[in-house]
Structures are given as structure tokens and as C-alpha cells.
Write a protein that holds these residues in place. Structure first.
Motif, short mmCIF file in Angstrom:
data_model
loop_
_atom_site.label_atom_id
_atom_site.label_comp_id
_atom_site.label_asym_id
_atom_site.label_seq_id
_atom_site.Cartn_x
_atom_site.Cartn_y
_atom_site.Cartn_z
N ASP A 233 10.89 67.78 41.38
CA ASP A 233 11.58 68.79 42.20
C ASP A 233 11.99 68.22 43.56
OD1 ASP A 233 9.07 68.65 43.35
OD2 ASP A 233 8.93 70.79 43.73
N GLN A 234 11.60 66.99 43.85
CA GLN A 234 12.04 66.36 45.10
C GLN A 234 12.99 65.20 44.84
OE1 GLN A 234 11.78 67.69 48.04
NE2 GLN A 234 10.82 69.35 46.90
N GLY A 235 13.52 65.12 43.61
CA GLY A 235 14.59 64.18 43.36
C GLY A 235 14.26 62.99 42.49
N PHE A 236 13.13 62.97 41.81
CA PHE A 236 12.77 61.82 41.00
C PHE A 236 13.93 61.41 40.11
CE2 PHE A 236 11.19 59.79 37.16
CZ PHE A 236 10.32 58.84 37.66
N PRO A 237 14.28 60.14 40.04
CA PRO A 237 13.56 59.01 40.66
C PRO A 237 14.04 58.60 42.05
CG PRO A 237 15.20 58.20 39.11
CD PRO A 237 15.31 59.69 39.10
N LEU A 238 15.13 59.21 42.55
CA LEU A 238 15.71 58.71 43.80
C LEU A 238 16.38 59.83 44.57
CD1 LEU A 238 16.37 55.97 45.34
CD2 LEU A 238 18.62 56.11 44.25
N ARG A 239 16.11 59.89 45.88
CA ARG A 239 16.79 60.87 46.69
C ARG A 239 17.27 60.21 47.98
NH1 ARG A 239 13.35 65.66 48.85
NH2 ARG A 239 15.44 66.30 49.41
N LEU A 240 18.26 60.83 48.57
CA LEU A 240 18.65 60.45 49.92
C LEU A 240 17.70 61.17 50.86
CD1 LEU A 240 20.87 58.95 51.51
CD2 LEU A 240 22.19 61.06 51.49
N ILE A 251 20.25 64.52 49.61
CA ILE A 251 20.61 64.78 48.21
C ILE A 251 19.54 64.27 47.24
CG2 ILE A 251 22.33 64.28 46.41
CD1 ILE A 251 23.50 66.04 48.58
N LYS A 252 19.05 65.19 46.42
CA LYS A 252 18.04 64.84 45.42
C LYS A 252 18.73 64.26 44.19
CE LYS A 252 16.44 69.07 45.35
NZ LYS A 252 16.41 70.24 46.23
N TRP A 253 17.98 63.49 43.39
CA TRP A 253 18.49 62.90 42.15
C TRP A 253 19.77 62.12 42.44
CZ3 TRP A 253 18.25 68.52 42.26
CH2 TRP A 253 16.96 69.00 42.04
N LEU A 254 19.73 61.33 43.51
CA LEU A 254 20.93 60.66 44.03
C LEU A 254 21.56 59.72 43.01
CD1 LEU A 254 22.68 60.28 46.63
CD2 LEU A 254 21.26 58.27 47.09
#
Lengths: 415, 195
Positions: A233-240, A251-254
Motif C-alpha cells: 500500500d506504500q508502492g511496492f516495489p518502488l515509489r517516488l 507517486i506509488k508503484w512508480l
């Protein structure tokens, strides 16, 4: 979050009684005696834990669970979850309690298949795998994230008598990631470039245009949250992660970064996260979260257990830098006393403040106001509405007032 | 026990010596960050167009294809109407797409595509990327253009015989085109289409 998402008051958490402050024992009783222990395993409770061998250390399948007696929990609906800031002790938000506002649900992403595309006004377009990113130099920093819609219910009147509803769209985390600067330098920026459009890999394809200067400053390509992988819910594996900026821009899930020389005017920066002014025009690209503080103990809907000593506690933060001062008033703003700020005081991160208080059993109005290192002073609700009108939804950073009546009942007030 | 100890101290001494040796060697290692990491792979040129999913106001990256009011009306009826209403007026689950002109300075601004969205390109991108919410991203470019023709004509922004394609869409002037001001703390210019 978007205007209108709070149309129906959601189910409130149970009325919290006898809460002995942030930093102390928290006992919450749900309506009807039902207990809430999400994320825990249930074990038989011996009469005397000294008389029975305990369970093995590897009983948790390698990932710890919290006590079956812990009750701290988020509240929310299908597209949002609010942090129980009234129940948290320090400054770090446990990953399982981080707030989330999602525009099309939480996607499930295989990190091996995930790619970050960097294109547009660059010399060398690049496609990076998570493996590529994990090879690059990293940094770890603590930053708050706050939705610009946090406290949006308070523009006109105190609408929710619950701090989790008013202030639950904020969290503070130790983030680990690659400075975005490194990756942007790698691709070779066109000297005319001034903006970067960031887009997520969720079904909303959440996208925002970000000033390039921010991307070259303290922006992170974050994959670590409090020492472990990002939560889904915080963007796994990558967020800005854009320190100090309104939450939705991180941006989550970047999936994509497009270097450009103008903002793309996406839905979220036109229809979505803009602030309508009294004349009908709307403020756009209001990125930086203003200096703000809130007393988390006592707060609505707690009930004080009789007169006597209470340690007032709260959080303060600013998207512009470090907090330098927090003052507390117990008499509706007639007198102010400096609260003790616990270090370390980090830029763009929560600080915890505390102040001892002897409650004489009479009605009181508690409030806190903060100042940051740029000289920004947290405004009153009246001052904020005078400068911005009451038609805005986002960026409400006014002083929060908690009324305490003679019974010790704490409520959300604007006096 | 004493034997154990001596073995241990021997081991420790040995490790220590090995460490010393390593640290002597360290002079030959480089402990600096490189100037370039040569990270990742180039994006194939044919993928560039598919990556342009957020269309800026000047229309850069708009795809080929076109759509008409009549085509859009049929697509709307089958894919959009359930949420946005038979007259684009909105329902409990979908926002109103038309109406609200002149309401923004009132106490209850009604924000629709007609009254609020400043650029047709933003609407196009959003529809094409995310709609309908039960099958996000399933609309073709042609369907997206057709829906734009239908919605914009229903909002009295274009006429019902105007065909939407990459040259016409970016030229549509939305009623609230000048209704946004950049935040005064923003230290960067915000170029607008046509300026």
C-alpha cells in the motif's frame, strides 16, 4: 485525497476511554466488548507466565506479529486508510499503520517484472529493473508524508470528533532509496528540461508533473520503508518520495518518469489536487506542506480520568524544513507556553513535543502552534480562511483546538 | 578450557593479521563513487509512443485515429452511462461530466469536465488511461477520441459534427482554460499551451 470522498461519515473507531497518553499504556475497548486484534496470533494466556515455558522464537514463521493485546489500528474505506496518530508513541509510523489514499486500489506487482522507464528530454532513454536500481548508491532519511487533504474537514467547522478522522492522513517513516538525482544525471538531461512527469503502475496511472529542481534536490526513488521493503500500500516495489511535498506527488508503484519542459496538466494537477479560491480560480501546483502541529494527547474523543497530572504530547512538522518552536495553550489561546521538543529535529520530519499539565478539572481549550526554520508560523483557522477562503479543500494547516469539559471529555472545537 | 582459549586467541590473532594485511592492500582499491553507472538498458524507439500516456496541453504524443459524436454516444451508452448517468449528470458512483458553468465562484462550486477541467488533453489522457473503472485502460485510441467528441459536444464546448483527432483535440478551448493560477511559492515557470 479527492474532494467528496468524505461524503459519508465512515464508521468511527470505538470510543477510547482511559487512554494514558502517547508513550503510556493504551487500552481501547470496542463497542459491545468486541476486541480488535488484527495482525496478531491468538495464544492461550497462562495465569502466571513464570510457571509455563514460553513459545519458541521461530513460532512466527520468520516474520514477527504484534501482541494479541495490541489494539492500535487504522480506520478507513476501500480507497483510504487513516493512521491512528493518537495511539502512536514516538515519531515513526509503523509500516502497518501508515496512512494510504489510493485512486484505483492497491496493485500487486512482481518486482522481477517491474520496470522504471525514464524518457523524454534526455540523451539516453533508460529502462531500469529493480535489480539495476538496487545496485546504485542509496541513502536513508526520515521524512513525513501528509496528504494535502489531511484536516480538510475543518475548513468551515469541526466536522469529526475524532483525531484519526481529522489528522489521520499523515505518517513519518525512515525511507531508503536511490537519490533521483543520480538516475537523472545518468540519462543526460536536455538543458531545456524543467519538469518531470511521474506516473504510477496502478489502474489510476496516478501521474503528477514535478519541478525538475525538486527531482535534483532531495527526491528519492524509494524501495525501503522502516528498514524493510515498501508495503504494497506504500508502492511496492518502488515509489517516488518527495520530502515535504503533498503526499500524492510521491507517486506509488512508480513506473515512468518523463523529462519535459512543461507540466502535462494531468487530472490530478487540474481536477484533483487544486485549491479553489474565493474568486472561483484555483491554485495549482501547491506542492509544499505548510508548518503544522497537533496535540495527539489529549485529543478527541478521549476522556480524561479525573483531575491531576497529564503530559500533553503532540506532533509538529513542516514541508519547508525543521521545526524550531512549539507552543501550547490551555486557555483558548490567551497564554502560550513553550513545549519541549524531543530531538533529533530533522528537516521535513515529525518532531514529538511534550508539556506537563495539571488539569484542575475545569473546562479548557488545548491547542498547539508551531514555527519552522523559515519563520512560518502555524495560522489560526480564522487567519487561514481569511487568506484562502473556505472553498479550498486541501492544505488546511490551521491550529487544532481540543475542548475539555468538566467531565474530562475531549472534543473537536473551533472557538 | 585454557587450551580452548589459546586456540581462540590464535584464531583472533590470525584474523587480526589478515585484517591488517587487507588494510594494507586497501590502498590499491578504489573507494569512490563512479561518475557513471551505466545502469539499465535503452528503451526501444518503438516503445516511445506507447510510453506517452500523459498528453500535455499542446497535444504532444496524441495518437493516430479519430472519433465522432455519434460513435462516442454509442460507446458512452455501453461503457460509461451506468456510472455517469444517461445525461452525463453523474450518479452516486460516477462524477457529473457536464453542467456547473459559472458555479466556481459560488459557495458550492460544481466541478465537471464542462465547468472545471482546463484542457481537453487531460480529459483524453485520463479517459484513455483509466476508464471504465471496471476495465481500466481498455478503451482504444479511437474510442477515446469518440468519447471526447461526445462529451465535449454534450457540454456545448464543440459542435456535434466536429471530429476529434490529434490535430483537433489540442485546439479545443475549455471554458475554464484560464481558471488556474500557479501557487505563488512555485519558483518555476508554468508554460501553458498556446502561450
Amino acid at each position: 485525497m479527492n474532494p467528496g470522498q468524505f461524503k459519508t461519515p465512515p464508521t468511527l473507531p470505538s470510543r477510547r476511554r482511559f487512554i494514558f497518553g502517547a508513550g503510556g499504556l493504551v487500552i481501547a475497548t470496542a463497542a459491545g466488548g468486541e476486541t480488535i486484534a488484527s495482525g496478531a496470533k491468538q495464544y492461550a494466556v497462562p495465569d502466571d507466565p513464570r510457571k509455563q515455558p514460553g513459545r519458541p522464537a521461530n513460532d512466527d514463521d520468520g516474520y514477527g506479529v504484534r501482541s494479541q493485546f495490541a489494539r492500535t489500528h487504522r480506520v478507513g474505506g476501500p480507497s483510504w486508510a487513516l493512521t491512528p496518530i493518537q495511539d502512536l508513541y514516538g515519531t515513526i509510523t509503523p509500516s502497518a499503520l501508515h496512512f494510504g489514499i489510493h485512486h484505483a486500489g492497491i496493485p500487486t506487482i512482481d518486482p522481477e517484472k517491474h520496470r522504471l522507464f525514464i524518457h523524454g528530454m534526455v540523451k539516453r532513454n533508460r529502462e531500469l529493473s529493480m535489480e539495476d536500481l538496487l545496485r546504485l548508491p542509496r541513502v536513508t532519511h526520515t521524512y513525513f508524508l501528509e496528504c494535502s487533504g489531511n484536516t480538510s474537514s475543518s475548513w468551515k467547522e469541526p466536522r469529526y470528533n475524532d483525531i484519526q478522522m481529522t489528522h489521520g492522513q499523515m505518517s513519518n517513516t525512515e525511507w531508503t532509496g536511490v537519490p533521483l538525482r543520480i538516475v537523472l544525471q545518468e540519462v543526460g538531461l536536455d538543458p531545456r528540461a524543467t519538469w518531470v512527469v511521474a506516473e504510477g503502475s496502478d489502474a489510476a496511472m496516478m501521474s503528477r508533473s514535478i519541478p525538475l529542481s525538486k527531482c535534483l534536490d532531495d527526491a528519492l526513488l524509494a524501495f525501503g520503508q522502516n528498514g524493510e521493503e515498501l508495503r504494497p500500500d506504500q508502492g511496492f516495489p518502488l515509489r517516488l518520495l518527495l520530502p515535504g511535498y503533498e503526499g500524492n506527488t510521491s507517486i506509488k508503484w512508480l513506473r515512468r518518469l518523463e523529462v519535459t519542459d512543461r507540466p502535462h496538466m494531468t487530472r490530478m494537477e487540474t481536477r484533483g489536487y487544486t485549491d479553489t479560491l474565493p474568486d472561483g480560480r484555483s491554485r495549482q501546483f501547491s506542492f509544499v506542506m505548510e508548518a503544522k502541529s497537533v496535540i495527539t494527547f489529549p485529543s478527541a474523543p478521549m476522556i480524561l480520568d479525573g483531575r491531576g497530572f497529564y503530559e500533553i504530547a503532540g506532533l509538529a512538522w513542516s514541508g519547508s524544513g525543521r521545526i524550531t518552536k512549539v507552543e501550547v495553550s490551555a486557555d483558548a489561546g490567551k497564554h502560550w507556553t513553550n513545549a519541549r521538543i524531543e530531538g533529533p529535529v530533522l528537516p521535513k520530519a515529525f518532531v514529538r513535543f511534550r508539556l506537563p499539565w495539571q488539569w484542575d478539572g475545569r473546562a479548557a481549550v488545548l491547542q498547539s502552534r508551531c514555527v519552522d526554520e523559515t519563520g512560518q508560523v502555524q495560522p489560526t483557522q480564522k487567519e487561514l480562511v481569511e487568506s484562502r477562503g473556505a472553498k479550498s479543500f486541501h492544505h488546511y494547516n490551521a491550529i487544532q483546538q481540543w475542548g475539555v469539559n468538566a467531565k474530562g471529555e475531549v472534543s473537536n472545537v473551533q472557538v | 578450557m585454557s587450551k580452548c582459549r589459546s586456540v581462540t586467541s590464535l584464531l583472533v590473532a590470525g584474523l587480526f593479521a589478515a585484517c591488517l594485511e587487507q588494510s594494507t592492500d586497501a590502498a590499491e582499491h578504489s573507494f569512490t563513487y563512479p561518475t557513471t553507472y551505466d545502469s539499465g538498458r535503452p528503451i526501444a524507439i518503438e516503445r516511445e509512443q506507447e510510453l506517452r500516456t500523459t498528453i500535455p496541453p499542446d497535444g504532444f504524443g496524441l495518437p493516430e485515429g479519430q472519433g465522432t459524436f455519434t460513435e462516442g454516444r454509442a460507446i458512452y451508452a455501453s461503457k460509461c452511462q451506468a456510472c455517469h448517468g444517461d445525461a452525463l449528470q453523474g450518479t452516486a458512483v460516477g462524477t457529473a461530466l457536464v453542467g456547473g458553468r459559472g458555479s466556481l465562484s459560488s459557495d458550492s462550486p460544481k466541478k465537471t469536465i464542462e465547468s472545471f477541467w482546463p484542457y481537453a488533453t487531460s480529459v483524453f489522457s485520463y479517459i484513455r488511461n483509466t476508464m471504465p473503472t471496471i476495465a481500466p485502460g481498455s478503451l482504444t485510441d479511437e474510442e477515446s477520441y469518440a468519447l471526447m467528441a461526445f462529451i465535449l459536444a454534450s457540454a456545448n464546448i464543440i459542435s456535434t459534427d466536429e471530429v476529434m483527432h490529434k490535430d483537433t483535440l489540442a485546439k479545443v478551448r475549455m471554458p475554464n482554460r484560464d481558471g488556474f493560477v500557479p501557487d505563488d511559492t512555485l519558483d518555476i515557470e508554468v508554460p501553458m499551451a498556446g502561450d
